[in-house]
Design an enzyme around this catalytic site. Structure first.
Site, PDB file in Angstrom:
ATOM      1  N   SER A  40     -52.534 -11.656 -33.286  1.00 34.37           N
ATOM      2  CA  SER A  40     -51.456 -11.643 -32.299  1.00 34.37           C
ATOM      3  C   SER A  40     -50.332 -10.749 -32.794  1.00 34.37           C
ATOM      4  O   SER A  40     -50.411 -10.179 -33.885  1.00 34.37           O
ATOM      5  CB  SER A  40     -50.928 -13.064 -32.090  1.00 34.37           C
ATOM      6  OG  SER A  40     -50.183 -13.443 -33.229  1.00 34.37           O
ATOM      7  N   LYS A  41     -49.296 -10.664 -31.995  1.00 31.60           N
ATOM      8  CA  LYS A  41     -48.107  -9.858 -32.314  1.00 31.60           C
ATOM      9  C   LYS A  41     -47.567 -10.149 -33.714  1.00 31.60           C
ATOM     10  O   LYS A  41     -47.005  -9.277 -34.367  1.00 31.60           O
ATOM     11  CB  LYS A  41     -46.999 -10.162 -31.289  1.00 31.60           C
ATOM     12  CG  LYS A  41     -47.059  -9.249 -30.088  1.00 31.60           C
ATOM     13  CD  LYS A  41     -46.235  -7.979 -30.321  1.00 31.60           C
ATOM     14  CE  LYS A  41     -46.585  -6.880 -29.347  1.00 31.60           C
ATOM     15  NZ  LYS A  41     -46.969  -5.633 -29.983  1.00 31.60           N
ATOM     16  N   ARG A  42     -47.726 -11.409 -34.121  1.00 35.22           N
ATOM     17  CA  ARG A  42     -47.227 -11.792 -35.447  1.00 35.22           C
ATOM     18  C   ARG A  42     -47.834 -10.932 -36.557  1.00 35.22           C
ATOM     19  O   ARG A  42     -47.276 -10.764 -37.616  1.00 35.22           O
ATOM     20  CB  ARG A  42     -47.570 -13.260 -35.741  1.00 35.22           C
ATOM     21  CG  ARG A  42     -46.565 -14.238 -35.233  1.00 35.22           C
ATOM     22  CD  ARG A  42     -46.987 -15.650 -35.597  1.00 35.22           C
ATOM     23  NE  ARG A  42     -48.320 -15.947 -35.048  1.00 35.22           N
ATOM     24  CZ  ARG A  42     -49.371 -16.289 -35.778  1.00 35.22           C
ATOM     25  NH1 ARG A  42     -49.272 -16.399 -37.080  1.00 35.22           N
ATOM     26  NH2 ARG A  42     -50.528 -16.553 -35.208  1.00 35.22           N
TER      27      ARG A  42
END
Ligand code: GLU
Length: 484
Positions: A257-259
């Site tokens: 994910s974006k993380r």
């Protein structure tokens, strides 16, 4: 006939998972001489956007995943199975026709439940710890009840009537035998109140009409597959083969994910990854060949890809490996191609290279060896075109040694005396100076590098000095002496 499709929902940019799915479909088609189709699944009216469609096409082109059927670069459609955009297919009544057929056959039904009523069903199921299936009131409405609901002005959806008992299973080309208990499957919505089809319904209709032989997609769709298989069966259609690709996790083992950093293909492009790198890297996310080959030459993946090499366990996205791979691909680039690819990044950085006496291609080639990202190259070559920015740490560590002033002035003299300012002559003069002064080579090379480039690391030293040029090198040696 082998026909595969990539069917993105245009609700954002093409992300890593989607690109991997697109790539595997493309490679499969290439390997078996099949057809690769790009179909846009824009039936989510609220979230689909024209910009997303454009961005997906752009990323697909950048990755060089040429599709045989679908909307082409000039906006026209190619292929005999169009239209290839679901909203256009919807406007032609393609989905409604099959929904009507299933309703007439009692295999689907209109459901008049309001969102509030459905919420009640949901709460009740949760209280009774039952799986959430529809199983509600509208499954068996009498004609009268239907009329009454319509008279009340209630809106309806069309639901598929799932079999009450038994199992639905298939032999997945990656996950092997998979089966679901029908009573746990819900009477899913086929047509929404707006008349628009849902993903599960539109996907089956289109895969059938487009004669898709292999459905290759992410394994987040595994739970949709039994619903889709029931639809195929209800419509009397032949099932395609299914291959569900493994999930992609970040280095910490959680879903990518974006993380974890950039997630869209466009971001990787911007950051300076080559499309060849991305293609190669994505291919190894859940696939390997018998030799565990890591780097593939142009066209090699297309020859070697095989669904048999796909694993079902999750693949880990490792940015360190991606950077390493990009460096490998950058090193392999011919000088001219390197220049072409890096030019947009140089322009974007605003670096003015026009006054250079040395051809830009040679300066770029000098840094190519150690470059991991195209975007870092402008910063690496900057000092060839303008005064170096002295790295304070390099100045402190290298230029502050007591012998340095003597070294820099001595080197300046030696360089000034050179009739020809070429790599070999510069090297010979530098080494001769070190020897004459009983200094180790490194004791001289390091301060010279910092004095001329402002930094402790860089390309091969004497070629670098040749490219900076005699006059400029002498000037910089003087400047460095003032910093000490
Ligand atoms: N539109 C679906 C998605 O983007 C396609 C899934 C499929 O390939 O069937 O996830």
């Amino acid at each position: 006939m082998n026909r595969v499709r990539f069917a993105p929902s245009p609700t954002g940019h093409l992300h890593i998972g989607g690109a991997r799915t697109a790539l595997f479909n493309y490679l499969f088609a290439k390997k078996v001489g099949g057809t690769f189709i790009l179909r846009i699944e824009d039936t989510d009216e609220d979230r689909s956007t024209a910009e997303s469609v454009k961005s997906i096409y752009e990323s697909m082109r950048w990755l060089d995943l040429a599709w045989d059927e679908g909307v082409m670069a000039d906006g026209t459609e190619k292929g005999a199975y169009g239209p290839y955009v679901q909203s256009v297919r919807e406007s032609q009544g393609i989905y409604r026709k099959y929904a009507d057929q299933l309703i007439a056959e009692g295999k689907a039904y209109r459901c008049y439940c309001t969102p509030e009523e459905l919420d009640e069903v949901r709460k009740k199921a949760a209280l009774e710890k039952r799986p959430l299936t529809y199983g509600g009131r509208c499954r068996n409405l009498t004609e009268e009840q239907k009329k009454e609901f319509e008279a009340q002005g209630r809106k309806s959806v069309v639901r598929f009537r799932m079999p009450d008992a038994g199992f639905t299973g298939w032999h997945d080309l990656i996950h092997k035998d998979v089966k679901f208990e029908n009573k746990l499957l819900t009477d899913f919505v086929m047509l929404k109140t707006s008349g628009y089809p849902t993903y599960n319904f539109a996907c089956v209709v289109d895969d059938h009409l487009m004669e898709i032989s292999h459905v290759i997609r992410g394994d987040d769709h595994i739970s949709n597959t039994p619903l889709q298989i029931c639809l195929y069966n209800a419509l009397g259609w032949k099932l395609p083969e299914f291959a569900h690709l493994s999930m992609i996790l970040g280095p910490d083992g959680t879903r990518l994910s974006k993380r974890h950093g950039a997630t869209s293909v466009g971001e990787y492009h911007k950051q300076g990854y080559l499309s060849e790198t991305m293609k190669n890297y994505l291919a190894l996310l859940g696939w390997s060949n018998a030799e565990s080959q890591q780097i593939f030459k142009k066209g090699e993946l297309e020859e070697k890809f095989d669904l048999k090499g796909c694993q079902k366990s999750p693949a880990i996205f490792d940015p360190v490996k991606l950077d390493w791979m990009n460096g490998e691909y950058i090193r392999l680039l011919p000088k001219t191609e390197m220049l072409d690819l890096v030019m947009p990044y140089i322009k974007e950085s605003g670096l003015d290279t026009s006054a250079s006496k040395v051809p830009l291609i040679d300066i770029v080639a000098l840094e190519q060896e150690k470059c991991k990202l195209l975007s870092e190259l402008p910063g690496k070559i900057e000092f060839f075109f303008k005064d170096p920015v002295y790295n304070p740490e390099a100045v402190e560590k290298t230029l502050k040694a007591p012998e340095v002033p003597k070294i820099l002035s001595g080197i300046k003299e030696a360089y000034a005396a050179l009739p020809e300012f070429k790599e070999a002559a510069i090297e010979a003069a530098t080494r001769a100076f070190a020897k004459a002064n009983a200094l180790k080579a490194g004791q001289v090379f390091h301060p010279v590098r910092v004095a001329l480039s402002g930094r402790a690391e860089g390309p091969t030293l004497f070629r670098m000095i040749e490219y900076i040029g005699k006059e400029e090198s002498l000037k910089r040696l003087d400047k460095a002496l003032t910093l000490i």
